[in-house]
Scaffold this active site. Structure first.
Site, PDB file in Angstrom:
ATOM      1  N   LYS A   1       0.866  -1.182   0.000  1.00 25.61           N
ATOM      2  CA  LYS A   1       0.000   0.000   0.000  1.00 25.61           C
ATOM      3  C   LYS A   1       0.898   1.226   0.000  1.00 25.61           C
ATOM      4  CE  LYS A   1      -3.962   2.255   2.044  1.00 25.61           C
ATOM      5  NZ  LYS A   1      -3.470   3.572   1.619  1.00 25.61           N
TER       6      LYS A   1
ATOM      7  N   ARG B   1      -3.395   8.310  -5.945  1.00 32.00           N
ATOM      8  CA  ARG B   1      -3.984   7.265  -6.766  1.00 32.00           C
ATOM      9  C   ARG B   1      -4.443   7.888  -8.076  1.00 32.00           C
ATOM     10  NH1 ARG B   1      -8.744   3.072  -4.805  1.00 32.00           N
ATOM     11  NH2 ARG B   1      -8.964   1.933  -6.776  1.00 32.00           N
TER      12      ARG B   1
END
Length: 583
Positions: free
Chosen positions: A252, A257
């Protein structure tokens, strides 16, 4: 025939007064059926107060609207606050004020009412203003328009500007209304909305093509879709259990994003909010053009800031790339980036979101170089998974994301098919130094809190040394405490109501809807990380702070210090070079 904006406003008033969910849906169904195909998508946007971010990004804040209302009505701060405190609703406040103190140039009886199309065009113009003078330009345009419309129209124009409709008609109910209006299965409408990221567009298709129009809607290159979201898991072992004993783990990453669309030589990059950010990442565009072996695709990934050696840097570094038009070359040179890809949604004409994750990942591996892929481990062994988690943390990342191997890609949905596992940072015990009254149903509650740590290096503060409210709060307390963040998250409504009662007895000064408090209430605070920040005089800020509990067992002598905050910050990024930490 064009639909007037006032008609939609009256409909919203009906929704606000109607308690029945089914009757709300029926009211909107009738409205969608009677208006034209050219305006139906605008109706969807204005009723829900939600505009696709790739179409409109308004960036108009409360303070701008507050100044406009005061200027047009020529009222004082106290008059505004008196009215606002009754409801906590800025649109309703403006309506009440303009009914009593109408702008001098408000619409006359003989002027034609504004149509939905005309109001949407105003919103488009507001969104188009960017740069240093954009706030002034937006303010002038909004002032001009508000001075010409009725108080009821003012109410819903403002509500749409700030995205707070408060009539109980959510996007979910609008999906139901669209499905019922055009006799289409609700699940098909929801899927089409997820794939397009634009429920208004879905409604427009159905209005033009009838129920068969839903089949014409699919994932299209350069039309960004809502990202799939992950639920939380405490650790890798829990993720394995929830995924049936075997799953895919990926690092992660703590970056931005993004969704990358390519067709032939044209590449566009979109943020998780579906806003185009291509201009901010020219080096990523070049990588995509030259290193991915496909003509047309939609991929998802993360862009992280890195040192020259490829080590990850704090999230805030990458945010310096957003919205930077001036000195972009210098910014790119100073802030290096690394791209990691983790999903493939479309490839050369084939929509892949319905395919299992392991299949999408395999196809991604076939077109992208290995170094561009998010590190992955597929396992059923909890010990292996835990080691992989520790490796991610050791390398400066946030933790892991577990992805069920058979999972389809569900745009905009948060569920157990994807689970995020993050390193838990130690909590901080801090004091509430100031608070602000909330908005909406929280307008009577002190629900936004300034959190402060103890300052061991007290220095005299003079008038010239403070510029923000946080600085002023610190001055009132003789610099014994330093503000490290604000939050309105973590407590239940009942806890906020109880805390409000206690805080009202501790008020030292009132400043509009903010109050400065005696330092007495200690709270335990969790957060995702600590960042360097110019907002606060201590130089640090808590990211995504939330109150875990009120520490009635602790006094202000026992709260954590600014030195502790600094120590945690430095521990977070021990894998990065010290010269970057000191920048």
């Amino acid at each position: 025939m064009s639909t007037h904006f006032i008609e939609l406003c009256k409909l919203c008033e009906q929704l606000e007064k109607e308690a029945s969910r089914n009757l709300k849906v029926n009211i909107v169904v009738d409205f969608l059926r009677k208006i034209s195909s050219e305006e139906v998508k605008f109706a969807v946007y204005f009723i829900t107060g939600k505009f696709p971010s790739n179409l409109l990004t308004l960036n108009v804040g409360y303070s701008t609207i507050y100044q406009i209302i005061k200027k047009l009505s020529n009222i004082s701060d106290n008059q505004y606050l008196t009215e606002y405190n009754k409801t906590g609703d800025m649109g309703e406040t403006a309506k009440k004020i303009f009914e009593i103190y109408p702008p001098k140039t408000q619409k006359t009886f003989f002027e034609q009412p504004s149509t939905l199309t005309e109001v949407y065009e105003i919103f488009q113009k507001i969104a188009e203003f960017t740069g240093e003078s954009s706030r002034v330009k937006k303010q002038r345009l909004i002032e001009s328009f508000l001075s010409k419309i009725t108080p009821l129209e003012v109410k819903y124009f403002i509500k749409n500007l700030i995205g707070e409709m408060r009539h109980g008609f959510s996007e979910g109910l609008m999906e139901e209304a669209v499905a019922k209006a055009f006799n289409v299965e609700l699940e098909k409408v929801r899927l089409a909305s997820m794939v397009t990221g634009d429920l208004g567009k879905v409604c427009e298709f159905l209005k033009i093509f009838g129920k068969d129009g839903i089949e014409k809607i699919s994932l299209t290159v350069f039309q960004p879709i809502k990202p799939m979201l992950a639920d939380l898991a405490k650790n890798p072992a829990e993720a394995l259990i929830r995924h049936g004993g075997k799953t895919s783990f990926e690092f992660k990453l703590d970056g931005v994003r993004i969704q990358i669309h390519k067709k032939n030589s044209n590449v566009k990059i979109f943020s998780r909010r579906l806003k185009e950010v291509t201009e901010a990442f020219p080096e990523i565009v070049e990588k995509i053009k030259h290193e991915i072996k496909a003509d047309s695709f939609v991929v998802e990934g993360e862009i992280i800031p890195t040192t020259k050696n490829g080590k990850p840097l704090p999230f805030q570094y990458i945010m310096r790339r957003y919205g930077r038009v001036k000195n972009l070359e210098k910014t790119i040179k100073n802030i290096a980036t690394t791209l990691y890809l983790f999903d493939l949604l479309y490839l050369d004409g084939e929509v892949l979101i319905g395919k299992p994750f392991y299949e999408r990942r395999k196809k991604l591996e076939e077109i992208a170089p290995n170094q561009m892929l998010t590190p992955q481990l597929i396992t059923s062994n909890p010990v292996e998974a835990e080691k992989f988690f520790e490796e991610a943390i050791k390398n400066g990342h946030e933790g892991l994301v577990a992805k069920q191997l058979e999972s389809a890609y569900t745009p905009g949905i948060r569920g157990k098919k994807w689970l995020k596992i993050k390193k838990v940072l130690e909590t901080l015990d801090l004091v509430i130094l100031a608070a602000e009254y909330g908005h909406g149903y929280r307008h009577d509650w002190l629900s936004d809190y300034y959190l402060a740590a103890k300052n061991l290096e007290v220095k005299p503060i003079f008038e010239k040394d403070y510029v923000s409210f946080a600085d002023y709060v610190e001055k009132i307390h003789n610099d014994r405490f330093k503000v490290v963040g604000k939050t309105f998250k973590g407590l239940t409504d009942e806890e906020i109501k109880t805390l409000t009662g206690k805080l009202k007895n501790l008020i030292l000064e009132k400043h509009g809807r903010a109050v400065i408090l005696k330092p007495k209430i200690v709270v335990e605070v969790a957060y995702s990380e600590i960042q360097k920040s110019p907002l606060y005089s201590c130089g640090y800020a808590l990211r995504f702070a939330r109150i875990v509990r009120i520490r009635e067992d602790k006094t202000i002598d026992e709260i954590d210090t600014t030195e502790k905050v600094k120590e945690i910050f430095e521990k977070q990024f021990k894998t990065t070079t010290s010269n970057f930490l000191e920048r």
